[in-house]
Write a protein that holds these residues in place. Structure first.
Motif, PDB file in Angstrom:
ATOM      1  N   UNK A  16       6.718  -0.170   8.671  1.00 32.88           N
ATOM      2  CA  UNK A  16       7.294  -1.418   9.061  1.00 32.88           C
ATOM      3  C   UNK A  16       6.484  -2.771   8.502  1.00 32.88           C
ATOM      4  N   UNK A  17       5.384  -2.317   8.461  1.00 30.95           N
ATOM      5  CA  UNK A  17       4.559  -3.294   7.806  1.00 30.95           C
ATOM      6  C   UNK A  17       4.612  -3.271   5.857  1.00 30.95           C
ATOM      7  N   UNK A  68      -2.503   8.295  20.426  1.00 34.46           N
ATOM      8  CA  UNK A  68      -1.181   8.525  20.419  1.00 34.46           C
ATOM      9  C   UNK A  68      -0.775   8.462  19.096  1.00 34.46           C
ATOM     10  N   UNK A  69      -0.154   9.325  18.468  1.00 36.68           N
ATOM     11  CA  UNK A  69       0.235   8.983  17.062  1.00 36.68           C
ATOM     12  C   UNK A  69       1.845   8.816  16.756  1.00 36.68           C
ATOM     13  N   UNK A  70       2.343   9.165  17.781  1.00 39.22           N
ATOM     14  CA  UNK A  70       4.218   8.940  17.960  1.00 39.22           C
ATOM     15  C   UNK A  70       4.348   7.357  17.509  1.00 39.22           C
ATOM     16  N   UNK A  71       5.005   7.342  16.460  1.00 43.74           N
ATOM     17  CA  UNK A  71       5.457   6.002  16.028  1.00 43.74           C
ATOM     18  C   UNK A  71       4.566   5.396  15.151  1.00 43.74           C
ATOM     19  N   UNK A  72       3.214   5.894  14.860  1.00 42.95           N
ATOM     20  CA  UNK A  72       2.268   5.316  14.092  1.00 42.95           C
ATOM     21  C   UNK A  72       2.706   5.149  12.517  1.00 42.95           C
ATOM     22  N   UNK A  73       3.570   6.220  12.133  1.00 39.06           N
ATOM     23  CA  UNK A  73       3.723   6.057  10.823  1.00 39.06           C
ATOM     24  C   UNK A  73       5.148   5.004  10.448  1.00 39.06           C
ATOM     25  N   UNK A  96       0.744  -1.209   0.114  1.00 35.85           N
ATOM     26  CA  UNK A  96      -0.179  -0.096  -0.041  1.00 35.85           C
ATOM     27  C   UNK A  96       0.912   1.463   0.043  1.00 35.85           C
ATOM     28  N   UNK A  97       0.252   2.320  -0.628  1.00 40.92           N
ATOM     29  CA  UNK A  97       0.882   3.879  -0.418  1.00 40.92           C
ATOM     30  C   UNK A  97      -0.319   4.438  -0.148  1.00 40.92           C
TER      31      UNK A  97
END
Length: 99
Positions: free
Chosen positions: A73-74, A63-68, A43-44
């Motif tokens: 990583x997937x 919390x969005x820290x680290x979400x991207x 996906x993009x």
């Protein structure tokens, strides 16, 4: 030297373009969200749609820290809004919709 990031001749290996609503359905465990999960490695998502995902998550006190980083990583990629590869992919007639 030309950056391949904005070179439309550098094709995407990804097969699925996500919009914000699809990714939000997955993240918030909404109906249809699980159908997105198997497509994450291919996906993009545009940076504009990504910004909407972040805004909606923040509005829900998620919390969005680290979400991207977790999603990348997937296999999912966030492409700049003006990235020519994104537009060359979205105009591809063989692009498919999620079921």
């Amino acid at each position: 030297m030309t950056s391949s990031k904005n070179d439309p001749s550098q094709s995407l290996s990804h097969q699925c373009v996500l919009d914000a609503s699809a990714l939000l359905a997955l993240l918030h465990h909404e109906p249809g969200g699980e159908s997105v999960r198997p497509h994450l490695p291919d996906a993009v998502i545009s940076s504009v749609n990504w910004a909407e995902v972040v805004q909606k998550c923040v509005a829900r006190n998620v919390r969005v820290e680290g979400l991207r980083g977790d999603l990348e990583s997937l296999g999912m990629q966030v492409l700049p809004f003006l990235d020519a590869r994104f537009y060359s992919y979205t105009s591809n007639p063989s692009a498919r919709n999620l079921p």
